[in-house]
Design an enzyme around this catalytic site. Structure first.
Site, PDB file in Angstrom:
ATOM      1  N   SER A  11       0.985  -1.046   0.074  1.00  0.00           N
ATOM      2  CA  SER A  11      -0.057   0.063  -0.311  1.00  0.00           C
ATOM      3  C   SER A  11       0.900   1.195  -0.032  1.00  0.00           C
ATOM      4  CB  SER A  11      -0.886  -0.066   1.242  1.00  0.00           C
ATOM      5  OG  SER A  11      -1.578   1.355   1.204  1.00  0.00           O
ATOM      6  N   HIS A  36      -1.365  -1.329  -4.326  1.00  0.00           N
ATOM      7  CA  HIS A  36      -2.461  -0.910  -3.689  1.00  0.00           C
ATOM      8  C   HIS A  36      -2.742   0.448  -3.247  1.00  0.00           C
ATOM      9  CE1 HIS A  36      -5.895  -1.939  -0.862  1.00  0.00           C
ATOM     10  NE2 HIS A  36      -5.545  -1.047  -0.175  1.00  0.00           N
ATOM     11  N   ASP A  38      -4.800   3.598  -1.747  1.00  0.00           N
ATOM     12  CA  ASP A  38      -5.803   3.919  -0.812  1.00  0.00           C
ATOM     13  C   ASP A  38      -6.419   5.271  -0.824  1.00  0.00           C
ATOM     14  OD1 ASP A  38      -6.120   1.578   0.968  1.00  0.00           O
ATOM     15  OD2 ASP A  38      -3.886   2.085   1.436  1.00  0.00           O
ATOM     16  N   GLY A 145      -8.589   3.843   7.442  1.00  0.00           N
ATOM     17  CA  GLY A 145      -8.141   5.327   7.686  1.00  0.00           C
ATOM     18  C   GLY A 145      -6.677   5.632   7.745  1.00  0.00           C
ATOM     19  N   PHE A 146      -6.114   4.704   8.518  1.00  0.00           N
ATOM     20  CA  PHE A 146      -4.640   4.929   8.674  1.00  0.00           C
ATOM     21  C   PHE A 146      -3.821   3.473   8.521  1.00  0.00           C
ATOM     22  CE2 PHE A 146      -7.313   7.521  11.394  1.00  0.00           C
ATOM     23  CZ  PHE A 146      -6.954   8.741  11.001  1.00  0.00           C
ATOM     24  N   GLY A 147      -2.681   3.649   8.156  1.00  0.00           N
ATOM     25  CA  GLY A 147      -1.764   2.616   8.218  1.00  0.00           C
ATOM     26  C   GLY A 147      -1.061   2.477   9.520  1.00  0.00           C
ATOM     27  N   ASP A 176      -6.540  -6.518   4.392  1.00  0.00           N
ATOM     28  CA  ASP A 176      -6.002  -5.259   4.464  1.00  0.00           C
ATOM     29  C   ASP A 176      -5.860  -4.754   5.701  1.00  0.00           C
ATOM     30  OD1 ASP A 176      -5.273  -2.532   3.954  1.00  0.00           O
ATOM     31  OD2 ASP A 176      -6.771  -2.011   2.766  1.00  0.00           O
ATOM     32  N   GLY A 177      -4.838  -4.531   6.257  1.00  0.00           N
ATOM     33  CA  GLY A 177      -4.625  -3.955   7.483  1.00  0.00           C
ATOM     34  C   GLY A 177      -3.875  -4.970   8.801  1.00  0.00           C
ATOM     35  N   GLY A 198       1.164  -2.349   3.927  1.00  0.00           N
ATOM     36  CA  GLY A 198       1.636  -0.986   4.094  1.00  0.00           C
ATOM     37  C   GLY A 198       3.114  -0.890   4.790  1.00  0.00           C
ATOM     38  N   SER A 199       2.793  -0.466   6.001  1.00  0.00           N
ATOM     39  CA  SER A 199       3.962  -0.068   6.962  1.00  0.00           C
ATOM     40  C   SER A 199       4.895  -1.334   6.771  1.00  0.00           C
ATOM     41  CB  SER A 199       3.464   0.194   8.349  1.00  0.00           C
ATOM     42  OG  SER A 199       2.537  -0.777   8.821  1.00  0.00           O
TER      43      SER A 199
END
Ligand code: DX5
Ligand code: ZN
Length: 226
Positions: A11, A36, A38, A145-147, A176-177, A198-199
């Site tokens: 992401s 990905h 967002d 809303g947030f990574g 996802d997440g 993502g992170s």
């Protein structure tokens, strides 16, 4: 457990936006299967990211599929803009509007793959009546809303339910997440085959680290499904 190919979708929400094009190129070269993307509107989710203009500007730097996760409401008026910006998969939230069935048809009418995503508090049963209109189901394993948030463990149960709902259909199951190399194995065992990260890929924003991180998530998932 899935028999579908494992795909890793970094992401770009956790990319260094001051050099976004290079960050996209770097995950392409590091082995990402999907990019990905967002999109957040500050209304459906409590954060604002970017829109079609930014997506079309990074479309030039990679041929990898753009997996566009729309966290916006309303969504229908913007589908064409995201299709034109270069999305390959457009995924919309079941919670984002009253006409999900129509929204999915509008995405396919643009010639794009249609995805549906549900928040942690939304049951998998919300997907039952649209299952024949989707190419991808996405289970949120954090509140969007947030990574950088932690994986919500109940998401594994939802993955198993979604996998059963998909049955023999040609539909990807995405998570996802909070995905990391440490939990990718149990996520794969629960049925997911597309892993947003993502992170756990971009943390530190050092391109030299991306290939090993993507490989670690892929290996953890594949070890289970092999
Ligand atoms: C959250 C986004 C995610 C986010 C994931 O709303 O949908 O795609 O970038 O970030 P990590 O992998 O850090 O949880
Ligand atoms: Zn996302």
């Amino acid at each position: 457990m899935t028999s579908r190919p494992i795909k890793i979708a970094p992401s770009i929400l956790s990319a260094d936006f001051s050099r976004l094009g290079d960050e996209v190129k770097a995950i392409d070269q590091a082995g990402a299967d999907y990019i990905h993307i967002d999109v957040m509107d500050g209304h459906f989710v409590p954060n604002i990211s970017f829109g079609p203009v930014v997506i079309s500007s990074i479309r030039e730097v990679t041929a990898k599929p753009f997996d566009v996760h729309l966290m916006i409401a309303p969504v229908d008026p913007y589908i064409q803009a995201f299709a034109k910006a270069g999305a390959d998969i457009i995924t919309v939230h079941a919670e984002a509007g009253p006409h999900l069935h129509r929204t999915l048809q509008a995405i396919r009418a643009e010639g794009k793959k249609a995805g549906v995503v549900i928040n942690p508090a939304t049951p998998v049963s919300a997907l039952e009546l649209v299952i024949d209109y989707v190419d991808l189901l996405l289970i949120m394993s954090v509140n969007p809303g947030f990574g950088g948030q932690s994986f919500i463990p109940e998401s594994l149960t939802k993955l198993r339910q979604a996998k059963a709902l998909i049955g023999g259909r040609d539909i990807d199951l995405e998570i996802d997440g909070g995905v990391t190399a440490d939990n990718a194995g149990e996520i794969a065992r629960a049925g997911a085959n597309v892993f947003v990260a993502g992170s756990s890929v971009y943390h530190g924003n050092d391109p030299a680290t991306y290939a090993a991180r993507i490989a670690a998530i892929r290996n953890a998932a594949q070890t289970v499904t092999a």
